[in-house]
Every structure is written in structure tokens, then in C-alpha cells.
Design a protein around this motif. Structure first.
Motif, PDB file in Angstrom:
ATOM      1  N   LEU A 203     -32.887-101.818 -50.656  1.00  0.00           N
ATOM      2  CA  LEU A 203     -32.404-101.822 -49.388  1.00  0.00           C
ATOM      3  C   LEU A 203     -30.780-102.152 -49.373  1.00  0.00           C
ATOM      4  N   GLN A 204     -29.840-101.545 -48.808  1.00  0.00           N
ATOM      5  CA  GLN A 204     -28.470-101.811 -48.766  1.00  0.00           C
ATOM      6  C   GLN A 204     -28.022-101.324 -47.477  1.00  0.00           C
ATOM      7  N   ASP A 205     -26.941-102.239 -46.886  1.00  0.00           N
ATOM      8  CA  ASP A 205     -26.252-101.949 -45.631  1.00  0.00           C
ATOM      9  C   ASP A 205     -24.841-101.992 -46.342  1.00  0.00           C
ATOM     10  N   SER A 206     -23.741-102.092 -45.544  1.00  0.00           N
ATOM     11  CA  SER A 206     -22.505-102.112 -46.060  1.00  0.00           C
ATOM     12  C   SER A 206     -22.020-103.399 -46.628  1.00  0.00           C
TER      13      SER A 206
ATOM     14  N   GLY B 194     -19.613-118.835 -53.162  1.00  0.00           N
ATOM     15  CA  GLY B 194     -20.409-118.072 -54.418  1.00  0.00           C
ATOM     16  C   GLY B 194     -21.292-117.054 -54.085  1.00  0.00           C
ATOM     17  N   ILE B 195     -21.392-116.428 -52.799  1.00  0.00           N
ATOM     18  CA  ILE B 195     -22.091-115.458 -52.606  1.00  0.00           C
ATOM     19  C   ILE B 195     -21.355-114.199 -52.271  1.00  0.00           C
ATOM     20  N   THR B 196     -21.837-113.152 -53.309  1.00  0.00           N
ATOM     21  CA  THR B 196     -21.250-111.842 -53.513  1.00  0.00           C
ATOM     22  C   THR B 196     -21.487-110.965 -52.174  1.00  0.00           C
ATOM     23  N   HIS B 197     -20.763-109.814 -51.943  1.00  0.00           N
ATOM     24  CA  HIS B 197     -21.086-109.152 -50.884  1.00  0.00           C
ATOM     25  C   HIS B 197     -22.288-108.041 -51.000  1.00  0.00           C
ATOM     26  N   GLY B 198     -22.347-107.912 -52.396  1.00  0.00           N
ATOM     27  CA  GLY B 198     -23.491-106.566 -52.465  1.00  0.00           C
ATOM     28  C   GLY B 198     -22.794-105.344 -51.733  1.00  0.00           C
ATOM     29  N   GLY B 199     -23.893-104.615 -51.076  1.00  0.00           N
ATOM     30  CA  GLY B 199     -23.850-103.425 -50.605  1.00  0.00           C
ATOM     31  C   GLY B 199     -23.917-102.142 -51.502  1.00  0.00           C
ATOM     32  N   PRO B 200     -23.566-101.103 -51.002  1.00  0.00           N
ATOM     33  CA  PRO B 200     -23.713 -99.929 -51.728  1.00  0.00           C
ATOM     34  C   PRO B 200     -22.798 -99.509 -52.990  1.00  0.00           C
ATOM     35  N   MET B 201     -23.187 -99.265 -54.121  1.00  0.00           N
ATOM     36  CA  MET B 201     -22.543 -99.188 -55.214  1.00  0.00           C
ATOM     37  C   MET B 201     -21.450 -97.825 -54.940  1.00  0.00           C
ATOM     38  N   ASP B 202     -21.722 -96.877 -54.085  1.00  0.00           N
ATOM     39  CA  ASP B 202     -21.039 -95.638 -53.764  1.00  0.00           C
ATOM     40  C   ASP B 202     -20.938 -95.699 -52.635  1.00  0.00           C
TER      41      ASP B 202
ATOM     42  N   ALA C 194     -28.718 -99.527 -42.401  1.00  0.00           N
ATOM     43  CA  ALA C 194     -29.384 -99.713 -43.794  1.00  0.00           C
ATOM     44  C   ALA C 194     -30.050 -98.587 -44.250  1.00  0.00           C
ATOM     45  N   GLN C 195     -29.675 -98.337 -45.567  1.00  0.00           N
ATOM     46  CA  GLN C 195     -30.232 -97.081 -46.446  1.00  0.00           C
ATOM     47  C   GLN C 195     -31.170 -97.708 -47.656  1.00  0.00           C
ATOM     48  N   ILE C 196     -31.757 -96.748 -48.357  1.00  0.00           N
ATOM     49  CA  ILE C 196     -32.127 -97.122 -49.608  1.00  0.00           C
ATOM     50  C   ILE C 196     -31.387 -96.575 -50.752  1.00  0.00           C
ATOM     51  N   GLU C 197     -30.960 -97.226 -51.729  1.00  0.00           N
ATOM     52  CA  GLU C 197     -29.938 -96.798 -52.833  1.00  0.00           C
ATOM     53  C   GLU C 197     -31.141 -96.900 -53.953  1.00  0.00           C
ATOM     54  N   ILE C 198     -31.053 -95.588 -54.505  1.00  0.00           N
ATOM     55  CA  ILE C 198     -32.135 -95.257 -55.467  1.00  0.00           C
ATOM     56  C   ILE C 198     -31.413 -94.960 -56.804  1.00  0.00           C
ATOM     57  N   THR C 199     -31.681 -95.813 -57.794  1.00  0.00           N
ATOM     58  CA  THR C 199     -30.959 -95.704 -59.126  1.00  0.00           C
ATOM     59  C   THR C 199     -32.001 -94.920 -60.309  1.00  0.00           C
ATOM     60  N   PHE C 200     -31.532 -94.201 -60.751  1.00  0.00           N
ATOM     61  CA  PHE C 200     -32.121 -93.106 -62.082  1.00  0.00           C
ATOM     62  C   PHE C 200     -33.478 -92.621 -61.167  1.00  0.00           C
ATOM     63  N   GLY C 201     -34.022 -92.618 -60.175  1.00  0.00           N
ATOM     64  CA  GLY C 201     -34.916 -91.888 -59.679  1.00  0.00           C
ATOM     65  C   GLY C 201     -36.298 -92.382 -59.913  1.00  0.00           C
ATOM     66  N   GLN C 202     -37.468 -91.568 -59.746  1.00  0.00           N
ATOM     67  CA  GLN C 202     -38.747 -92.102 -60.071  1.00  0.00           C
ATOM     68  C   GLN C 202     -39.371 -92.646 -58.917  1.00  0.00           C
ATOM     69  N   CYS C 203     -38.823 -92.576 -57.845  1.00  0.00           N
ATOM     70  CA  CYS C 203     -39.085 -93.073 -56.590  1.00  0.00           C
ATOM     71  C   CYS C 203     -39.970 -92.184 -55.839  1.00  0.00           C
TER      72      CYS C 203
ATOM     73  N   LEU D 299     -27.563-113.739 -43.413  1.00  0.00           N
ATOM     74  CA  LEU D 299     -25.896-114.091 -43.491  1.00  0.00           C
ATOM     75  C   LEU D 299     -25.602-112.899 -43.214  1.00  0.00           C
ATOM     76  N   GLY D 300     -25.992-112.196 -41.968  1.00  0.00           N
ATOM     77  CA  GLY D 300     -25.429-111.179 -41.658  1.00  0.00           C
ATOM     78  C   GLY D 300     -25.388-109.560 -41.955  1.00  0.00           C
ATOM     79  N   SER D 301     -26.369-109.424 -43.085  1.00  0.00           N
ATOM     80  CA  SER D 301     -26.747-108.283 -43.868  1.00  0.00           C
ATOM     81  C   SER D 301     -27.918-108.272 -44.635  1.00  0.00           C
ATOM     82  N   CYS D 302     -28.573-107.004 -44.753  1.00  0.00           N
ATOM     83  CA  CYS D 302     -29.966-106.903 -45.127  1.00  0.00           C
ATOM     84  C   CYS D 302     -29.809-106.555 -46.821  1.00  0.00           C
ATOM     85  N   SER D 303     -28.423-106.559 -47.294  1.00  0.00           N
ATOM     86  CA  SER D 303     -27.993-106.145 -48.554  1.00  0.00           C
ATOM     87  C   SER D 303     -28.882-106.850 -49.816  1.00  0.00           C
TER      88      SER D 303
END
Length: 307
Positions: free
Chosen positions: A14-17, A26-34, A52-61, A126-130
Motif C-alpha cells: 500500500l502506497q500513497d504519495s 531518519g525517516i524516509t518518505h517512501g511512496g510510489p516508485m513510479d 492510497a493504491q497498491i503497488e504490485i511488483t513482479f506480479g503474481q498477485c 505520521l501523515g501517510s499510509c505508505s
């Protein structure tokens, strides 16, 4: 409940912006790779850009719908199927209870984005579900875990979205030759002119050592005259060069500080293009003025955000 996860696949998050304002801790912002694919998915559904969306990497989901829901699919072509029907990315679809959405192996690109009308309903931290696994933050369970079989996903509304698609001019070709603009950083002077020329006139291969933290590349060595630097803040898209001279492009889940010299930095949109390439793919670089990157981003923002 809108969806039940029957099979989470290789890596579904699960990723938002992203999570902003905490890098000094020391907390990175995460979010969508693309970001290109992510924001277009929300755009064609009429969502808030941050939904919020689902980022699916390599498939099989494999997901099963438990209520009527409008979805958008963008990014990589993971040979998605709605029940027994093959469906294309960069479009919206209507799902009904009992429908199964399955992602198989990549045909083009690496990461697909599944958005729903008004976004998945996930409690932020912390303001995000990423989801950032290394920091044990975000996601459905709020501890950085990737989605797992049996997880149940709620949506914010049942709003129906008419069938639409991303305009053809905005759909990237993930199989075309990739050349990325690099904004030279202040440490570029530690790389001699011959080394920089070699970097900008060579092709690099995406190695097997890639993840949401960084993309390690293989190719001609580009060593700095510096033996090391005092650890400092790292920007998204920064190109670090360790002692072996093999560049590492730092991505969304990168560490917030690092001690390797940096020859320059990709724009966020450029790093997103790289994030769709898989091991064995080739990438080249060219010098980019920061004004060119700013114009590119302004045009993108105008289309997506209207500003």
C-alpha cells in the motif's frame, strides 16, 4: 470489505504519495516508485492525487472483489486478468462482487498500480499510509509489512467511475531505450572530465541487486577522487558512487544519509522511469540542466494537479 487478498504475489504494498517532513529524524518518505503511473491512476478515477493504491511488483498477485468497485490499472503490463479476460493497463474497470483480479508475470515494465475510486481506506502513520518495511511503518497493519494472503482491504466510497483511459501520448514504452537526464551535484568536481565523459557516453546494466532502496548498476567504473565524505542528507534519485565505481541510484526507501560521493541526481520523474526497468535492462545518462527538469515537472503537475 472491497477486496480480499488471495495471493499477495512477490511484493504488493500500500502506497500513497509519501511521508514528508521527517527525514531529519531518519525517516524516509517512501511512496510510489513510479510517480507517473501512480498519479495517472488517481487522475483517471477523479481521486485526490494522494489517494492510497497498491503497488504490485513482479506480479503474481490475486485479489477478490467483495463489493462493486471502480478501479484503475496503470504502470507495468503484468498480464492482468479480470476473471478469465485479459485486461490492459492505463484504463479503468468496473468490478462486481466475486470478480477476481489476477496479475501474472511482467510483459512490459516491473511495477503496476491498482487504484480504487476515492482510494483504499487505510489509517495513516505520521501523515501517510505508505509502506516502508525497513522502518516498520505504514501499510495495512501499520508495521511496514507487505500485503499477505487473507488481508482485507476497505475502500473509502462506492463511487462509480465511467470507463476511461490515460491518453496515448502519456503512456510510456517500458521496452524502449532508456536515457535519463542527470543534474550534476556539487560533488561532480571530484570526478575528472574523462570520468564524467565515460559515464555520459556509456551504457549501464540494471543489476540483480535492486529494491525500493536503490538500483545498483553495472558498467564502466566512474571513481571519484574522494575516498569518502562526511555522511550527509540524500535526495531521491541521487547517484552514489562507492569505492568499486559502480553507480547506485537511490530510490524511495533509501536511507536518509550516506557517505559516498554523488555524481549527480535524477529528477523524480526520471527515477520513476528507472523503477520500471528490471535486471538485465540497459540505461544511459545525459547531463540535464535543472531548469529542464523543472519545466518537465511543471508540465506534469499541470496535467495531473491542474497547477
Amino acid at each position: 470489505m472491497a477486496f480480499k487478498v488471495l495471493n499477495p504475489g512477490v511484493l504488493s504494498l500500500l502506497q500513497d504519495s509519501g511521508r514528508f517532513g521527517y527525514q531529519h529524524l531518519g525517516i524516509t518518505h517512501g511512496g510510489p516508485m513510479d510517480e507517473h503511473a501512480f498519479f495517472w491512476a488517481n487522475r483517471i478515477l477523479g481521486n485526490s492525487p494522494d489517494a492510497a493504491q497498491i503497488e504490485i511488483t513482479f506480479g503474481q498477485c490475486v485479489l477478490e472483489a467483495h463489493q462493486p468497485v471502480s478501479v484503475a490499472l496503470t504502470g507495468a503490463d503484468l498480464n492482468a486478468r479480470l476473471n478469465d479476460r485479459v485486461i490492459a493497463p492505463w484504463c479503468t474497470y468496473q468490478l462486481k462482487p466475486g470478480d477476481q483480479l489476477e496479475f501474472q508475470s511482467p510483459r512490459s515494465g516491473l511495477r503496476a498500480y491498482l487504484a480504487v475510486a476515492d482510494g483504499f481506506d487505510v489509517e495513516p502513520q505520521l501523515g501517510s499510509c505508505s509502506t516502508v518495511s525497513r522502518e516498520q511503518l505504514g501499510g495495512l497493519s501499520k508495521n511496514g509489512e507487505k500485503l499477505k494472503a487473507g488481508d482485507k482491504l476497505e475502500v473509502s466510497s462506492n463511487r462509480v467511475v465511467n470507463d476511461t483511459r490515460v491518453p496515448s501520448w502519456a503512456i510510456p514504452d517500458y521496452q524502449s531505450a532508456l536515457s535519463l537526464g542527470v543534474i550534476l551535484g556539487y560533488q561532480h568536481t571530484s570526478f575528472c572530465e574523462a570520468t564524467k565523459a565515460r559515464f555520459f557516453h556509456s551504457q549501464y546494466t540494471v543489476s540483480n541487486n535492486i529494491d525500493r532502496m536503490g538500483y545498483r548498476l553495472e558498467g564502466p567504473s566512474v571513481k571519484s577522487s574522494l575516498t569518502g565524505i562526511t555522511s550527509e542528507g540524500i535526495a531521491y534519485g541521487a547517484i552514489q558512487v562507492p569505492d568499486d565505481g559502480q553507480p547506485i541510484v537511490l530510490m524511495k526507501d533509501r536511507q536518509t544519509i550516506g557517505g559516498y560521493p554523488k555524481i549527480g541526481c535524477l529528477s523524480a520523474l526520471g527515477a520513476g522511469k528507472l523503477a520500471q526497468r528490471m535486471p538485465g535492462d540497459s540505461v544511459g545518462f545525459y547531463p540535464m540542466d535543472i531548469s529542464e527538469a523543472e519545466i518537465e515537472r511543471r508540465l506534469f503537475n499541470r496535467m495531473i494537479f491542474g497547477c
